[in-house]
Design an enzyme around this catalytic site. Structure first.
Site, mmCIF file in Angstrom:
data_model
loop_
_atom_site.group_PDB
_atom_site.id
_atom_site.type_symbol
_atom_site.label_atom_id
_atom_site.label_comp_id
_atom_site.label_asym_id
_atom_site.label_seq_id
_atom_site.Cartn_x
_atom_site.Cartn_y
_atom_site.Cartn_z
ATOM 1 N N CYS A 46 -0.447 0.032 7.529
ATOM 2 C CA CYS A 46 -0.857 0.435 6.178
ATOM 3 C C CYS A 46 -2.239 1.058 6.192
ATOM 4 O O CYS A 46 -2.538 1.936 5.379
ATOM 5 C CB CYS A 46 -0.854 -0.779 5.257
ATOM 6 S SG CYS A 46 0.810 -1.378 4.991
ATOM 7 N N ASP A 95 22.110 -36.499 -9.423
ATOM 8 C CA ASP A 95 21.851 -35.552 -10.524
ATOM 9 C C ASP A 95 22.835 -34.395 -10.600
ATOM 10 O O ASP A 95 22.830 -33.669 -11.597
ATOM 11 C CB ASP A 95 20.444 -34.952 -10.380
ATOM 12 C CG ASP A 95 19.354 -35.991 -10.564
ATOM 13 O OD1 ASP A 95 19.697 -37.152 -10.873
ATOM 14 O OD2 ASP A 95 18.178 -35.648 -10.389
ATOM 15 N N GLU A 138 0.843 -1.201 0.000
ATOM 16 C CA GLU A 138 0.000 0.000 0.000
ATOM 17 C C GLU A 138 0.875 1.248 0.000
ATOM 18 O O GLU A 138 0.621 2.217 -0.727
ATOM 19 C CB GLU A 138 -0.896 0.025 1.243
ATOM 20 C CG GLU A 138 -1.898 -1.112 1.327
ATOM 21 C CD GLU A 138 -1.342 -2.345 2.053
ATOM 22 O OE1 GLU A 138 -0.119 -2.611 1.955
ATOM 23 O OE2 GLU A 138 -2.137 -3.042 2.704
ATOM 24 N N ARG A 167 16.293 -20.569 -13.861
ATOM 25 C CA ARG A 167 16.893 -20.025 -15.086
ATOM 26 C C ARG A 167 15.823 -19.642 -16.112
ATOM 27 O O ARG A 167 14.714 -20.171 -16.107
ATOM 28 C CB ARG A 167 17.844 -21.050 -15.703
ATOM 29 C CG ARG A 167 18.992 -21.441 -14.787
ATOM 30 C CD ARG A 167 19.964 -22.405 -15.457
ATOM 31 N NE ARG A 167 19.396 -23.705 -15.782
ATOM 32 C CZ ARG A 167 19.264 -24.714 -14.913
ATOM 33 N NH1 ARG A 167 19.650 -24.570 -13.658
ATOM 34 N NH2 ARG A 167 18.738 -25.864 -15.289
HETATM 35 N N1 LIG Z 1 11.249 -36.714 -11.682
HETATM 36 C C1 LIG Z 1 11.373 -35.952 -10.622
HETATM 37 O O1 LIG Z 1 10.526 -35.109 -10.358
HETATM 38 C C2 LIG Z 1 12.555 -36.122 -9.707
HETATM 39 C C3 LIG Z 1 12.813 -35.116 -8.780
HETATM 40 C C4 LIG Z 1 13.891 -35.287 -7.912
HETATM 41 C C5 LIG Z 1 14.669 -36.446 -7.969
HETATM 42 N N2 LIG Z 1 14.406 -37.390 -8.894
HETATM 43 C C6 LIG Z 1 15.239 -38.598 -8.948
HETATM 44 O O2 LIG Z 1 15.147 -39.255 -7.695
HETATM 45 C C7 LIG Z 1 16.385 -39.957 -7.446
HETATM 46 C C8 LIG Z 1 16.801 -39.726 -6.009
HETATM 47 O O3 LIG Z 1 15.774 -40.104 -5.138
HETATM 48 P P1 LIG Z 1 16.076 -40.859 -3.784
HETATM 49 O O4 LIG Z 1 14.763 -41.252 -3.211
HETATM 50 O O5 LIG Z 1 17.106 -41.891 -4.058
HETATM 51 O O6 LIG Z 1 16.826 -39.761 -2.928
HETATM 52 P P2 LIG Z 1 16.353 -38.419 -2.204
HETATM 53 O O7 LIG Z 1 14.932 -38.526 -1.778
HETATM 54 O O8 LIG Z 1 16.763 -37.257 -3.040
HETATM 55 O O9 LIG Z 1 17.301 -38.420 -0.931
HETATM 56 C C9 LIG Z 1 17.176 -39.419 0.017
HETATM 57 C C10 LIG Z 1 17.979 -39.039 1.217
HETATM 58 O O10 LIG Z 1 17.380 -37.956 1.913
HETATM 59 C C11 LIG Z 1 17.600 -38.106 3.300
HETATM 60 N N3 LIG Z 1 16.318 -38.327 3.962
HETATM 61 C C12 LIG Z 1 15.118 -38.632 3.429
HETATM 62 N N4 LIG Z 1 14.183 -38.763 4.390
HETATM 63 C C13 LIG Z 1 14.817 -38.549 5.560
HETATM 64 C C14 LIG Z 1 14.388 -38.523 6.922
HETATM 65 N N5 LIG Z 1 13.115 -38.762 7.286
HETATM 66 N N6 LIG Z 1 15.321 -38.276 7.869
HETATM 67 C C15 LIG Z 1 16.594 -38.024 7.535
HETATM 68 N N7 LIG Z 1 17.065 -38.019 6.265
HETATM 69 C C16 LIG Z 1 16.171 -38.267 5.296
HETATM 70 C C17 LIG Z 1 18.460 -39.348 3.466
HETATM 71 O O11 LIG Z 1 19.800 -38.891 3.377
HETATM 72 P P3 LIG Z 1 21.097 -39.660 4.002
HETATM 73 O O12 LIG Z 1 20.977 -41.075 3.593
HETATM 74 O O13 LIG Z 1 22.220 -38.920 3.373
HETATM 75 O O14 LIG Z 1 21.031 -39.457 5.485
HETATM 76 C C18 LIG Z 1 18.069 -40.148 2.243
HETATM 77 O O15 LIG Z 1 18.990 -41.128 1.884
HETATM 78 C C19 LIG Z 1 17.386 -39.417 -8.416
HETATM 79 O O16 LIG Z 1 17.694 -40.443 -9.328
HETATM 80 C C20 LIG Z 1 16.691 -38.276 -9.093
HETATM 81 O O17 LIG Z 1 17.043 -38.203 -10.461
HETATM 82 C C21 LIG Z 1 13.356 -37.267 -9.760
#
Ligand SMILES: NC(=O)c1ccc[n+]([C@@H]2O[C@H](COP(=O)([O-])OP(=O)(O)OC[C@H]3O[C@@H](n4cnc5c(N)ncnc54)[C@H](OP(=O)(O)O)[C@@H]3O)[C@@H](O)[C@H]2O)c1
Length: 329
Positions: A84, A196, A52, A203
């Site tokens: 405001c 990734d 405002e 961007r």
């Molecule tokens: N198509 C899409 O929209 C999209 C988007 C994003 C990613 N992706 C794909 O998804 C894949 C990765 O997925 P992901 O499931 O393997 O990994 P993520 O969800 O990216 O990461 C998992 C990690 O997050 C941490 N985490 C998750 N929940 C937790 C909790 N409750 N407490 C503490 N830490 C927690 C842990 O880390 P720590 O083990 O290190 O403790 C776990 O190993 C990749 O290949 C990527 O390309 C796709």
């Protein structure tokens, strides 16, 4: 006069999303009694003038006798800036039309104040999308979380061989970048950071950075190799709970969780996901990596259900937006 156009105020509020937290991204438009637009204003970054006041400054003496359209009830609170509602009254505005009520008990009461000064204050309810996350954050006293994913129409984010780029087309990807630029922070898990090597920047289609860049946040304990994230800088938290608390304490209100499947499931299990944005491609995989890493409930009746709030066609893809509860309108 005819009912003033709410478009300029809505667009002004939308233009500052991601830059105003912990304050809401509000827009204001001032009209002459004959309906001509005098000036618009939007919330400045925290500590700066509200929408405002910015509109009134632009209007100068033309604000006398004006009608104001504001996306949120004008505040009645002296914080880092003055109220405001008082600024509108002092400038000689004769009518204020506001599109959402202020749920914040500290700041509410602006409409009553205006009425006490003989100014017409009209509540014209309308969904103001830019305010959704801020309203959730005030209501729940925590950061508002949106989970976003891109998937095949049958719910897979990667093929059995792990390929996931690109499931959706250029229009959907451009929408994601514009959305990132409107958030306070983007959150991913270590799994995504390692697999990734993302930059997590917002961007433009030509690859240049958008004006506003959200904070980049990685959750988990595993080491993330030096890559794009290290070069650009990021914050690191061990668990989703830690991330939520730290983000709230440092002023963030609107956070986008971009995955992966494990982290997205963790946020949903915590009960803090207010909104889901599903970018769905006309592609069938039948197997691969699911959108969520595990089952969230044993039965349909126990599963978290969301309400459909919007759909959009983005090139060949569809964006579905759902909310946990209807906050407005
Ligand atoms: N198509 C899409 O929209 C999209 C988007 C994003 C990613 N992706 C794909 O998804 C894949 C990765 O997925 P992901 O499931 O393997 O990994 P993520 O969800 O990216 O990461 C998992 C990690 O997050 C941490 N985490 C998750 N929940 C937790 C909790 N409750 N407490 C503490 N830490 C927690 C842990 O880390 P720590 O083990 O290190 O403790 C776990 O190993 C990749 O290949 C990527 O390309 C796709």
């Amino acid at each position: 006069m005819r009912q003033p156009d709410v478009g300029p105020a809505l667009r002004a509020g939308e233009s500052v999303r991601g830059t105003t937290s912990p304050n809401p991204p509000v827009g204001c438009a001032l009209y002459r009694p004959d309906g001509a637009l005098i000036a618009t204003g939007a919330t400045s970054p925290a500590g700066g003038p509200h929408a405002e006041v910015n509109a009134l400054r632009r209007a100068g003496s033309a604000a006398r006798g004006a009608i104001a359209v504001v996306t949120l009830e004008p505040c009645n609170h002296t914080g880092r800036t003055g109220p405001c509602a008082e600024a509108l009254a002092e400038a000689g505005v004769v009518e204020v039309i506001y599109l959402t009520e202020d749920p914040n008990p500290l700041a509410a009461g602006g409409a009553d104040y205006l009425r006490s000064r003989g100014i017409e204050a009209t509540f014209a309810p309308r969904r103001v999308k830019a305010l959704d996350p801020w309203l959730s954050s005030v209501r729940h006293g925590r950061v508002s979380v949106t989970v976003k994913f891109a998937a095949s129409i049958d719910g897979f984010t990667a093929a059995p061989d792990g390929t996931s780029q690109w499931i959706t087309g250029p229009a959907a990807r451009e929408h994601v970048h514009a959305d990132r630029a409107a958030r306070d922070a983007i959150v991913i898990g270590t799994g995504t950071a390692i697999a990734d090597n993302p930059s997590l920047t917002a961007r433009l289609p030509d690859g240049t950075l958008r004006r506003h860049q959200p904070r980049r946040v990685v959750v988990g304990t595993r080491d993330v190799p030096a890559g794009n994230l290290s070069r650009l800088g990021y914050e690191r938290y061990g668990t989703p709970e830690e991330a939520l608390e730290a983000l709230w304490d440092t002023g963030a209100r609107d956070v986008l969780v971009e995955g992966g499947a494990s982290l997205a499931a963790s946020f949903i299990e915590l009960g803090v996901v207010d909104r889901v944005q599903a970018y769905l491609a006309p592609l069938l995989l039948g197997g691969g990596t699911g959108v969520l890493a595990r089952a969230l409930a044993p039965s349909l009746s126990a599963a978290p259900r969301y309400q459909l709030v919007d759909t959009a066609t983005l090139g060949e893809d569809v964006l579905i937006e759902m909310e946990k509860e209807c906050l407005q309108g």
